[in-house]
Design a protein around this motif. Structure first.
Motif, PDB file in Angstrom:
ATOM      1  N   GLY A   1      -5.853   0.931   5.533  1.00 43.33           N
ATOM      2  CA  GLY A   1      -5.940   2.264   6.110  1.00 43.33           C
ATOM      3  C   GLY A   1      -5.312   3.267   5.161  1.00 43.33           C
ATOM      4  N   ARG A   2      -5.211   4.499   5.631  1.00 36.62           N
ATOM      5  CA  ARG A   2      -4.599   5.551   4.818  1.00 36.62           C
ATOM      6  C   ARG A   2      -3.557   6.273   5.660  1.00 36.62           C
ATOM      7  NH1 ARG A   2      -5.370   7.534  -0.009  1.00 36.62           N
ATOM      8  NH2 ARG A   2      -7.457   6.739  -0.327  1.00 36.62           N
TER       9      ARG A   2
ATOM     10  N   GLY B   1      -1.075   9.236   6.861  1.00 33.69           N
ATOM     11  CA  GLY B   1      -1.253  10.678   6.953  1.00 33.69           C
ATOM     12  C   GLY B   1      -0.257  11.449   6.123  1.00 33.69           C
TER      13      GLY B   1
ATOM     14  N   ASN C   1      -0.641   9.988   2.365  1.00 30.40           N
ATOM     15  CA  ASN C   1      -2.020   9.695   1.965  1.00 30.40           C
ATOM     16  C   ASN C   1      -2.129   8.403   1.173  1.00 30.40           C
ATOM     17  OD1 ASN C   1      -3.984  11.566   3.004  1.00 30.40           O
ATOM     18  ND2 ASN C   1      -2.812  13.125   1.940  1.00 30.40           N
TER      19      ASN C   1
ATOM     20  N   ASP D   1      -1.320   7.390  10.452  1.00 28.39           N
ATOM     21  CA  ASP D   1      -2.606   6.889   9.965  1.00 28.39           C
ATOM     22  C   ASP D   1      -3.609   8.020   9.920  1.00 28.39           C
ATOM     23  OD1 ASP D   1      -2.152   4.018   9.722  1.00 28.39           O
ATOM     24  OD2 ASP D   1      -1.901   4.053  11.882  1.00 28.39           O
ATOM     25  N   TRP D   2      -3.987   8.404   8.705  1.00 27.57           N
ATOM     26  CA  TRP D   2      -5.047   9.395   8.568  1.00 27.57           C
ATOM     27  C   TRP D   2      -6.323   8.785   9.112  1.00 27.57           C
ATOM     28  CZ3 TRP D   2      -4.728  14.285   8.077  1.00 27.57           C
ATOM     29  CH2 TRP D   2      -5.803  15.044   7.618  1.00 27.57           C
ATOM     30  N   TRP D   3      -6.515   7.504   8.805  1.00 22.71           N
ATOM     31  CA  TRP D   3      -7.580   6.706   9.395  1.00 22.71           C
ATOM     32  C   TRP D   3      -7.177   5.242   9.266  1.00 22.71           C
ATOM     33  CZ3 TRP D   3      -9.503   3.178   6.050  1.00 22.71           C
ATOM     34  CH2 TRP D   3      -9.455   3.472   4.691  1.00 22.71           C
ATOM     35  N   GLY D   4      -7.780   4.395  10.060  1.00 19.72           N
ATOM     36  CA  GLY D   4      -7.471   2.964  10.061  1.00 19.72           C
ATOM     37  C   GLY D   4      -7.369   2.465  11.485  1.00 19.72           C
ATOM     38  N   ASN D   5      -7.084   1.202  11.639  1.00 14.70           N
ATOM     39  CA  ASN D   5      -6.977   0.603  12.963  1.00 14.70           C
ATOM     40  C   ASN D   5      -5.706   1.051  13.667  1.00 14.70           C
ATOM     41  OD1 ASN D   5      -9.376  -0.881  12.740  1.00 14.70           O
ATOM     42  ND2 ASN D   5      -8.330  -2.466  11.588  1.00 14.70           N
TER      43      ASN D   5
ATOM     44  N   ASN E   1      -0.766  11.553  15.881  1.00 13.71           N
ATOM     45  CA  ASN E   1      -0.987  10.181  15.410  1.00 13.71           C
ATOM     46  C   ASN E   1      -1.469  10.115  13.969  1.00 13.71           C
ATOM     47  OD1 ASN E   1      -0.133   8.888  17.722  1.00 13.71           O
ATOM     48  ND2 ASN E   1      -2.130   9.057  18.692  1.00 13.71           N
ATOM     49  N   GLN E   2      -2.031  11.208  13.446  1.00 14.64           N
ATOM     50  CA  GLN E   2      -2.495  11.172  12.061  1.00 14.64           C
ATOM     51  C   GLN E   2      -1.355  11.206  11.065  1.00 14.64           C
ATOM     52  OE1 GLN E   2      -5.745  14.171  11.895  1.00 14.64           O
ATOM     53  NE2 GLN E   2      -6.882  12.444  11.046  1.00 14.64           N
TER      54      GLN E   2
END
Length: 150
Positions: free
Chosen positions: A37-38, A40, A43, A85-89, A81-82
């Motif tokens: 993931g990435r 937040g 990054n 995790d900017w994105w990911g599970n 929440n970002q």
């Protein structure tokens, strides 16, 4: 005292994907706890795995330098929440409940002391350990969030 994780940097994102592929080929992909993931705040592209002794290890790469004094201050709200995790599970429950014991200088495990704060949501200190994620009472100015920047 507990140790949440140890982190190691690698050069490229493909190194992290290769680790995932190798763990899959070795049939130990269940040792991948979180990611890829990435993050937040930084990054950084990340992967969290559990080593053979059960210690959490982060492998990350390509975080972006955010310390340029000409950039506006980015303040992340603890409720966003970002920031994690900017994105990911989604974060797995073990993230909050499991950590490695800390040993004293004689090798004896330190006792685990139960937390007194209600939850992470009660925390007001930012990810850098210094800034505040919510404005203080009174006339505190709000900072910028990443989505506000161009």
């Amino acid at each position: 005292p507990r140790m949440h994780h140890v982190a190691f940097a690698t050069h490229e994102k493909h190194n992290i994907i290769q680790i995932c592929d190798k763990m899959g080929a070795l049939r130990i992909s269940d040792r991948i706890e979180r990611g890829p993931g990435r993050h937040g705040v930084s990054n950084a592209f990340y992967l969290y795995i559990l080593d053979p002794d059960g210690h959490r290890v982060e492998i990350y790469t390509q975080d972006y330098y955010t310390g340029d004094p000409d950039n506006p201050t980015i303040t992340w709200d603890v409720h966003d929440n970002q920031r994690r995790d900017w994105w990911g599970n989604p974060v797995v429950p073990s993230w909050y409940t499991e950590a490695s014991l800390v040993l004293d200088l004689d090798g004896n495990p330190q006792p685990v002391i139960e937390r007194t704060d209600a939850s992470e949501m009660a925390v007001t200190v930012g990810a850098d350990g210094f800034s505040y994620t919510r404005p203080a009472e009174g006339n505190a100015a709000e900072g910028f969030k990443l989505g506000v920047q161009v």
